[in-house]
Design an enzyme around this catalytic site. Structure first.
Site, short mmCIF file in Angstrom:
data_model
loop_
_atom_site.label_atom_id
_atom_site.label_comp_id
_atom_site.label_asym_id
_atom_site.label_seq_id
_atom_site.Cartn_x
_atom_site.Cartn_y
_atom_site.Cartn_z
CB THR A 68 -0.89 0.04 1.26
OG1 THR A 68 -1.68 -1.14 1.32
CG2 THR A 68 -1.79 1.26 1.28
CB VAL A 74 -12.23 -4.90 -0.12
CG1 VAL A 74 -11.91 -3.42 0.00
CG2 VAL A 74 -12.62 -5.25 -1.55
#
Length: 337
Positions: free
Chosen positions: A197, A226
């Site tokens: 990320t 998710v």
């Protein structure tokens, strides 16, 4: 000059009498400034700074910045990242501006820059969050193109290694002898953490805040999984009166504590960014107990004065801070355990 008694009364309240007019106790604002997660943030910050240095909007800066990371080969963000357990790369992203406008996409396939799609959701739809096939259909309607199917050479190699055992248990600290890439974020042999990320927050010359976050999610995740990254209030939150915060790490646990929003609320009550990040992660540590040693989570934050800070659960997190052309530093995050 004030009488001694009056001076002592003011001092007891934490105030200092100033015998001349025109003095302000208001802190000088450090702006513009951009900060982002992990070492990938160094290159991402450069692109963001090109916007900020020219008095550009923070929203444009955080979009342009993370697009650099989405585009890098060998990075765990973007279409070159590790796939899910069925061999497909799915991407999540969100963006938020100074007016509380926000947009998110999740489970998006074959689109190169999910952060751009998230911004289109924010600006061109009445919605905040689009997912899966609907998100892809919307992206195509906005002029994005489908990229070729298939994995990058690096991801293909890792996926084939993973398929040898196909262990579907969500174990975190699994290492292998090749690239130590496991379910992510995982601890590497040097003690650092593999990550998937990049989050970025910025304060522009006009004094406005914005943030972005983009990810490929956990490597070899369950199909459809998710994490926190595209969720406003978990992976990212911006309040232009207070500050901005963005999270990275074990998404499921960041969702559980509403990580980024919780930091903003503590800052609203007067906490400095670092203290607020620490307090929220202390909540997570208490919640997870002994299981905390198996995960990584980190939050970075910035307030309206341009003051910034971070905290993480475990050693190995770093974040990049850029305040000038020649001032783009990688800072080691403070940690709890």
């Amino acid at each position: 000059m004030l009488a001694r008694r009056k001076f002592l009364q003011l001092s007891s309240l934490g105030l200092t009498a100033i015998p001349f007019s025109g003095f302000s106790l208001k802190k000088a604002v450090q702006k513009p400034i951009v900060i982002s997660t992990w070492d990938a943030g160094i290159n991402a910050n450069k692109a963001a700074w090109n916007v900020l240095r020219n008095k550009g909007r923070a929203l444009d800066a955080v979009e342009q910045g993370v697009m650099v990371t989405e585009n890098e080969r060998g990075c765990c963000v973007g279409l070159g990242a590790n796939p899910d357990r069925d061999g497909h790369v799915t991407l999540d992203a969100c963006i938020m501006d100074e007016h509380a406008n926000c947009g998110s996409v999740a489970f998006l396939e074959r689109i190169k820059h999910p952060i751009q799609v998230a911004r289109k959701v924010m600006e061109n739809t009445p919605h905040v969050f689009l997912v899966g096939e609907g998100a892809q259909q919307f992206a195509l309607s906005q002029g994005f193109v489908l990229e070729k199917e298939g994995l990058s050479p690096e991801a293909e190699k890792e996926y084939r290694n993973w398929l040898k055992k196909s262990d579907y248990k969500p174990v975190i600290n699994i290492e292998n002898k090749n690239n130590q890439i496991a379910f992510a974020p995982s601890r590497l042999s040097d003690g650092s953490w593999n990550h998937d990320t990049i989050g970025m927050i910025a304060l522009d010359a006009a004094g406005n805040l914005s943030g972005s976050c983009t990810t490929s999610g956990m490597g070899f995740k369950m199909r459809g999984r998710v994490g926190d990254s595209p969720i406003i209030g978990a992976g990212l939150f911006v309040d232009n009166e207070v500050g901005a915060a963005v999270a990275t790490g074990q998404g499921e646990d960041i969702i559980r504590i509403g990580g980024s929003h919780a930091v903003i609320e503590l800052m609203r009550m007067g906490m400095q960014p670092e203290a607020a990040c620490k307090k929220v992660l202390e909540r997570l540590l208490k919640l997870k107990g002994d299981k905390a040693k198996d995960i990584q989570a980190a939050i970075i934050a910035i307030n309206k004065n341009g003051e910034y800070g971070s905290y993480c659960l475990q050693k190995g997190f770093s974040y990049a801070v850029c305040t000038a052309d020649d001032k783009n530093d990688l800072i080691t995050g403070k940690y709890l355990i």
